[in-house]
Design a protein around this motif. Structure first.
Motif, mmCIF file in Angstrom:
data_model
loop_
_atom_site.group_PDB
_atom_site.id
_atom_site.type_symbol
_atom_site.label_atom_id
_atom_site.label_comp_id
_atom_site.label_asym_id
_atom_site.label_seq_id
_atom_site.Cartn_x
_atom_site.Cartn_y
_atom_site.Cartn_z
ATOM 1 N N UNK A 143 0.827 -1.208 0.000
ATOM 2 C CA UNK A 143 0.000 0.000 0.000
ATOM 3 C C UNK A 143 0.867 1.265 0.000
ATOM 4 N N UNK A 144 1.968 1.245 0.732
ATOM 5 C CA UNK A 144 2.866 2.405 0.750
ATOM 6 C C UNK A 144 3.449 2.676 -0.637
ATOM 7 N N UNK A 145 3.868 1.625 -1.335
ATOM 8 C CA UNK A 145 4.368 1.811 -2.699
ATOM 9 C C UNK A 145 3.269 2.382 -3.593
ATOM 10 N N UNK A 146 2.051 1.866 -3.467
ATOM 11 C CA UNK A 146 0.938 2.357 -4.288
ATOM 12 C C UNK A 146 0.635 3.826 -3.997
ATOM 13 N N UNK A 147 0.712 4.219 -2.731
ATOM 14 C CA UNK A 147 0.436 5.613 -2.365
ATOM 15 C C UNK A 147 1.535 6.559 -2.851
ATOM 16 N N UNK A 148 2.779 6.120 -2.777
ATOM 17 C CA UNK A 148 3.905 6.984 -3.149
ATOM 18 C C UNK A 148 4.170 7.013 -4.652
ATOM 19 N N UNK A 149 3.632 6.041 -5.390
ATOM 20 C CA UNK A 149 3.825 5.954 -6.838
ATOM 21 C C UNK A 149 2.461 5.894 -7.530
ATOM 22 N N UNK A 150 1.670 6.972 -7.441
ATOM 23 C CA UNK A 150 0.286 6.910 -7.914
ATOM 24 C C UNK A 150 0.107 7.021 -9.428
ATOM 25 N N UNK A 151 1.090 7.513 -10.150
ATOM 26 C CA UNK A 151 0.937 7.751 -11.582
ATOM 27 C C UNK A 151 1.210 6.464 -12.363
ATOM 28 N N UNK A 152 0.166 5.662 -12.560
ATOM 29 C CA UNK A 152 0.316 4.358 -13.209
ATOM 30 C C UNK A 152 0.753 4.468 -14.666
ATOM 31 N N UNK A 153 0.498 5.602 -15.314
ATOM 32 C CA UNK A 153 0.924 5.787 -16.700
ATOM 33 C C UNK A 153 2.435 5.887 -16.836
ATOM 34 N N UNK A 154 3.100 6.239 -15.751
ATOM 35 C CA UNK A 154 4.549 6.439 -15.770
ATOM 36 C C UNK A 154 5.292 5.398 -14.938
ATOM 37 N N UNK A 155 4.635 4.242 -14.750
ATOM 38 C CA UNK A 155 5.230 3.213 -13.898
ATOM 39 C C UNK A 155 5.149 1.835 -14.498
ATOM 40 N N UNK A 156 6.203 1.084 -14.290
ATOM 41 C CA UNK A 156 6.214 -0.334 -14.654
ATOM 42 C C UNK A 156 6.774 -1.068 -13.448
ATOM 43 N N UNK A 157 5.884 -1.435 -12.514
ATOM 44 C CA UNK A 157 6.342 -2.075 -11.282
ATOM 45 C C UNK A 157 5.265 -2.984 -10.717
ATOM 46 N N UNK A 158 5.718 -3.999 -10.018
ATOM 47 C CA UNK A 158 4.846 -4.955 -9.343
ATOM 48 C C UNK A 158 4.919 -4.664 -7.842
ATOM 49 N N UNK A 159 3.851 -4.073 -7.308
ATOM 50 C CA UNK A 159 3.859 -3.678 -5.903
ATOM 51 C C UNK A 159 4.013 -4.860 -4.959
ATOM 52 N N UNK A 160 3.444 -6.004 -5.307
ATOM 53 C CA UNK A 160 3.574 -7.187 -4.444
ATOM 54 C C UNK A 160 5.020 -7.648 -4.373
ATOM 55 N N UNK A 161 5.713 -7.654 -5.512
ATOM 56 C CA UNK A 161 7.127 -8.038 -5.527
ATOM 57 C C UNK A 161 7.960 -7.034 -4.743
ATOM 58 N N UNK A 162 7.648 -5.754 -4.884
ATOM 59 C CA UNK A 162 8.383 -4.722 -4.143
ATOM 60 C C UNK A 162 8.152 -4.870 -2.643
ATOM 61 N N UNK A 163 6.915 -5.214 -2.261
ATOM 62 C CA UNK A 163 6.606 -5.416 -0.833
ATOM 63 C C UNK A 163 7.430 -6.567 -0.272
#
Length: 110
Positions: A22-42
């Motif tokens: 959730x912290x990654x999702x809140x801090x990186x809200x611009x999905x158009x400019x992101x290529x990341x897997x929040x679960x893997x980052x968690x």
């Protein structure tokens, strides 16, 4: 000169996997400019604080916005993983031999 002494220490637990995601999702809200897997980052950021996750995101955003052409700004999984590794390395270097934070020199209440 103003001196502030804290007489109490407040211990905060590190966030669990769902909170880190959730912290990654809140801090990186611009999905158009992101290529990341929040679960893997968690999973990769286990043991890090919310403050460390904020710094990871800020540093990755900075790196992702270095291109002079703003249309090409992008934060990638690789950038975030590199920042997580840097944060973990810094945390390990700061830890003492037993893995706990080193004692700090300064005022110690009796």
């Amino acid at each position: 000169m103003l001196l502030l002494r804290l007489l109490r220490h407040i211990k905060f637990r590190n966030p669990d996997a769902s909170m880190r995601r959730e912290l990654f999702a809140l801090q990186l809200p611009n999905q158009d400019r992101m290529q990341a897997d929040f679960s893997a980052l968690a999973d990769l950021s286990r043991g890090l604080s919310g403050w460390a996750i904020l710094n990871i995101c800020i540093n990755a955003i900075y790196v992702g916005s270095m291109n002079p052409n703003a249309e090409r700004w992008m934060v990638t999984q690789e950038m975030l993983e590199r920042e997580i590794a840097r944060a973990k390395k810094a945390k390990a270097e700061h830890a003492g031999k037993n893995g706990k934070t080193r004692k700090r020199i300064g005022f110690k209440p009796s």
